[in-house]
Design a protein around this motif. Structure first.
Motif, PDB file in Angstrom:
ATOM      1  N   UNK A 181      46.927   5.687 -39.267  1.00  0.00           N
ATOM      2  CA  UNK A 181      46.535   5.519 -37.866  1.00  0.00           C
ATOM      3  C   UNK A 181      45.561   4.361 -37.688  1.00  0.00           C
ATOM      4  N   UNK A 182      44.962   3.906 -38.785  1.00  0.00           N
ATOM      5  CA  UNK A 182      44.097   2.732 -38.706  1.00  0.00           C
ATOM      6  C   UNK A 182      42.703   3.004 -38.173  1.00  0.00           C
ATOM      7  N   UNK A 183      42.228   4.217 -38.358  1.00  0.00           N
ATOM      8  CA  UNK A 183      40.882   4.541 -37.880  1.00  0.00           C
ATOM      9  C   UNK A 183      39.878   4.179 -38.966  1.00  0.00           C
ATOM     10  N   UNK A 184      38.919   3.338 -38.608  1.00  0.00           N
ATOM     11  CA  UNK A 184      37.861   2.947 -39.540  1.00  0.00           C
ATOM     12  C   UNK A 184      36.676   3.817 -39.148  1.00  0.00           C
ATOM     13  N   UNK A 185      36.704   5.068 -39.638  1.00  0.00           N
ATOM     14  CA  UNK A 185      35.808   6.077 -39.083  1.00  0.00           C
ATOM     15  C   UNK A 185      35.017   6.871 -40.101  1.00  0.00           C
ATOM     16  N   UNK A 186      34.122   6.227 -40.839  1.00  0.00           N
ATOM     17  CA  UNK A 186      33.353   7.000 -41.830  1.00  0.00           C
ATOM     18  C   UNK A 186      32.503   8.096 -41.205  1.00  0.00           C
ATOM     19  N   UNK A 187      32.008   7.875 -39.996  1.00  0.00           N
ATOM     20  CA  UNK A 187      31.165   8.900 -39.374  1.00  0.00           C
ATOM     21  C   UNK A 187      32.011  10.040 -38.802  1.00  0.00           C
ATOM     22  N   UNK A 188      33.192   9.708 -38.315  1.00  0.00           N
ATOM     23  CA  UNK A 188      34.098  10.754 -37.831  1.00  0.00           C
ATOM     24  C   UNK A 188      34.555  11.645 -38.975  1.00  0.00           C
ATOM     25  N   UNK A 189      34.766  11.031 -40.136  1.00  0.00           N
ATOM     26  CA  UNK A 189      35.393  11.732 -41.255  1.00  0.00           C
ATOM     27  C   UNK A 189      34.400  12.479 -42.135  1.00  0.00           C
ATOM     28  N   UNK A 190      33.128  12.044 -42.146  1.00  0.00           N
ATOM     29  CA  UNK A 190      32.191  12.589 -43.133  1.00  0.00           C
ATOM     30  C   UNK A 190      31.868  14.048 -42.850  1.00  0.00           C
ATOM     31  N   UNK A 191      32.018  14.882 -43.876  1.00  0.00           N
ATOM     32  CA  UNK A 191      31.640  16.288 -43.729  1.00  0.00           C
ATOM     33  C   UNK A 191      30.126  16.430 -43.903  1.00  0.00           C
ATOM     34  N   UNK A 192      29.488  15.440 -44.465  1.00  0.00           N
ATOM     35  CA  UNK A 192      28.043  15.458 -44.684  1.00  0.00           C
ATOM     36  C   UNK A 192      27.676  14.205 -45.452  1.00  0.00           C
ATOM     37  N   UNK A 193      26.386  14.063 -45.746  1.00  0.00           N
ATOM     38  CA  UNK A 193      25.962  12.889 -46.515  1.00  0.00           C
ATOM     39  C   UNK A 193      26.396  13.069 -47.972  1.00  0.00           C
ATOM     40  N   UNK A 194      26.619  11.980 -48.665  1.00  0.00           N
ATOM     41  CA  UNK A 194      27.023  12.063 -50.071  1.00  0.00           C
ATOM     42  C   UNK A 194      27.630  10.747 -50.494  1.00  0.00           C
ATOM     43  N   UNK A 195      28.040  10.643 -51.762  1.00  0.00           N
ATOM     44  CA  UNK A 195      28.543   9.364 -52.278  1.00  0.00           C
ATOM     45  C   UNK A 195      29.768   8.846 -51.521  1.00  0.00           C
ATOM     46  N   UNK A 196      30.706   9.752 -51.146  1.00  0.00           N
ATOM     47  CA  UNK A 196      31.898   9.266 -50.444  1.00  0.00           C
ATOM     48  C   UNK A 196      31.531   8.730 -49.062  1.00  0.00           C
ATOM     49  N   UNK A 197      30.668   9.463 -48.350  1.00  0.00           N
ATOM     50  CA  UNK A 197      30.250   8.993 -47.023  1.00  0.00           C
ATOM     51  C   UNK A 197      29.578   7.628 -47.136  1.00  0.00           C
ATOM     52  N   UNK A 198      28.752   7.464 -48.154  1.00  0.00           N
ATOM     53  CA  UNK A 198      28.042   6.184 -48.323  1.00  0.00           C
ATOM     54  C   UNK A 198      29.014   5.053 -48.669  1.00  0.00           C
ATOM     55  N   UNK A 199      30.004   5.374 -49.522  1.00  0.00           N
ATOM     56  CA  UNK A 199      31.004   4.353 -49.875  1.00  0.00           C
ATOM     57  C   UNK A 199      31.797   3.944 -48.631  1.00  0.00           C
ATOM     58  N   UNK A 200      32.163   4.946 -47.830  1.00  0.00           N
ATOM     59  CA  UNK A 200      32.940   4.660 -46.615  1.00  0.00           C
ATOM     60  C   UNK A 200      32.118   3.833 -45.625  1.00  0.00           C
ATOM     61  N   UNK A 201      30.838   4.146 -45.504  1.00  0.00           N
ATOM     62  CA  UNK A 201      29.979   3.368 -44.598  1.00  0.00           C
ATOM     63  C   UNK A 201      29.844   1.927 -45.097  1.00  0.00           C
ATOM     64  N   UNK A 202      29.695   1.784 -46.417  1.00  0.00           N
ATOM     65  CA  UNK A 202      29.576   0.431 -46.982  1.00  0.00           C
ATOM     66  C   UNK A 202      30.859  -0.351 -46.730  1.00  0.00           C
ATOM     67  N   UNK A 203      31.989   0.341 -46.833  1.00  0.00           N
ATOM     68  CA  UNK A 203      33.267  -0.334 -46.632  1.00  0.00           C
ATOM     69  C   UNK A 203      33.430  -0.764 -45.176  1.00  0.00           C
ATOM     70  N   UNK A 204      33.042   0.128 -44.253  1.00  0.00           N
ATOM     71  CA  UNK A 204      33.121  -0.246 -42.828  1.00  0.00           C
ATOM     72  C   UNK A 204      32.298  -1.504 -42.556  1.00  0.00           C
ATOM     73  N   UNK A 205      31.134  -1.583 -43.198  1.00  0.00           N
ATOM     74  CA  UNK A 205      30.263  -2.744 -42.971  1.00  0.00           C
ATOM     75  C   UNK A 205      30.920  -4.040 -43.453  1.00  0.00           C
TER      76      UNK A 205
END
Ligand SMILES: Cc1cc2nc3c(=O)[nH]c(=O)nc-3n(C[C@H](O)[C@H](O)[C@H](O)COP(=O)(O)OP(=O)(O)OC[C@H]3O[C@@H](n4cnc5c(N)ncnc54)[C@H](O)[C@@H]3O)c2cc1C
Length: 343
Positions: A47-71
């Motif tokens: 679907x092409x959603x660049x949505x680390x905040x929508x997807x994150x179940x909580x803080x953690x390594x995956x959320x941080x990696x996704x946020x870094x990737x969005x940046x």
């Protein structure tokens, strides 16, 4: 039969394989991508959603990696335009997550509390504020959260641009190349062997075969380490644009395109390697979408499709080296492979 040795052979030409190949070629390595059937993978279905905040179940390594990737996405999108002239549809359009009840809205507020504490852009909103952002939303919407920094992209354009940019950087693509196994000699990976017996040798091997990764012989992965999780999508083609930002609602998400199309997604099913679109899924997705944004009820149905997300048991991607030397994993990206392209 042998092909000449390259620095790296990448197994799989989805977003993980193409983005890896491009990054390696830009660092001066000779790279070959072996792809069985372009278009078969999840990357073309996303679907092409660049949505680390929508997807994150909580803080953690995956959320941080996704946020870094969005940046890193603006830079990747700009570099692809420069290399290919293709606009990959990267838009920092923001996103809404909404609920139909006050308790659902409070639940969203609780779930994003860590994001506010971490200084991420999150704005809690009531129903009117949500409708002010996205007037197509129904009166039932009781509020939720607005994520200013979330974005979207057009995956087919991204895939086209990644491949062309990679080719221009010197990557050789071999399509119709079905890999049977990772070549391992003296406990070290040294390329891939195709179903027809051809050996493609390389100093390093990258395994990026998405949902099919653990089916390869000598993959270094447990047999069901990566499993296909089917996602079905219904594309609507309203006569005029109904929405500009991504909306996550109860039972579906809506991912708009610049030309007015809205992708309604997506199911999450463990149905094996089957990409059929089912009548139940279409009914459920449309029911949820029309409740969320009733104006979509007049929109013609464009296409429907399904893709296979590479799911892992812990929902985390499998990245980097494992037990076999010179074999690098870039797989198991599950719901976030497009988002994670820059890293
Ligand atoms: C409906 C849906 C919606 C999604 N929405 C989003 C989203 O909004 N945002 C997001 O970030 N992610 C999203 N995803 C997830 C994302 O699409 C995946 O995480 C990502 O595409 C995985 O990329 P990949 O390259 O690892 O796998 P794939 O794209 O599946 O590519 C793997 C490739 O390997 C090839 N291959 C497999 N076996 C072999 C073999 N033996 N020999 C040669 N080649 C082989 C396949 O042909 C395929 O092309 C969505 C997925 C689906 C299905």
């Amino acid at each position: 039969m042998h092909a000449p040795m390259s620095d790296v052979v990448v197994i799989g030409g989805g977003v993980a394989g193409c983005a890896s190949a491009l990054a390696l070629a830009r660092r001066g390595l000779s790279v070959r991508v072996l792809e069985r059937n372009p278009g078969e993978g999840a990357s073309w279905a996303a679907a092409g959603i660049i949505g680390p905040q929508l997807e994150a179940a909580g803080d953690g390594p995956l959320a941080r990696l996704c946020l870094a990737s969005r940046a890193l996405y603006p830079e990747l999108a700009a570099s692809l335009v420069e290399a290919t002239g293709i606009d990959v549809g990267f838009r920092q359009s923001g996103a809404l997550r909404v609920a139909f009840t006050a308790s659902g809205r409070d639940e969203i507020a609780r779930e994003v509390a860590w994001q506010r504490e971490a200084g991420l852009a999150v704005e809690l909103c009531d129903g009117d504020a949500a409708r002010a952002r996205a007037p197509a939303l129904c009166d039932e919407v009781a509020g939720g959260a607005w994520f200013e920094d979330e974005a979207r992209i057009d995956p087919p354009s991204l895939m086209r641009a990644l491949r062309i940019a990679a080719e221009r950087a010197g990557v050789q693509f071999r399509t119709g190349a079905a890999v049977r196994r990772v070549l391992v000699e003296r406990e070290q990976a040294c390329g891939a062997q195709l179903e027809d017996g051809t050996k493609v040798e390389a100093r390093w091997t990258v395994l990026a075969a998405g949902s099919w990764s653990s089916l390869l012989e000598a993959s270094g992965l447990a047999p069901a380490a990566v499993r296909p999780a089917r996602g079905q999508i219904v594309e609507l083609t309203p006569a005029s644009p109904v929405l500009s930002q991504v909306v996550y609602g109860p039972g579906c998400y809506l991912s708009p395109r610049d030309d007015g199309r809205v992708l309604v997604g997506a199911t999450m099913e463990f149905a094996g390697y089957v990409t059929a679109v089912t009548s139940r899924a279409v009914r459920d997705l449309l029911t949820a979408a029309l409740r969320l944004a009733p104006a979509l009820g007049d929109a013609p149905i464009g296409r429907t499709w399904a893709g296979l997300r590479p799911h892992t048991n812990d929902d985390l991607p499998i990245l980097g080296g494992g037990e076999i030397a010179r074999l690098v994993f870039a797989t198991g990206h599950f719901r976030n492979g497009v988002l994670l392209a820059p890293v």
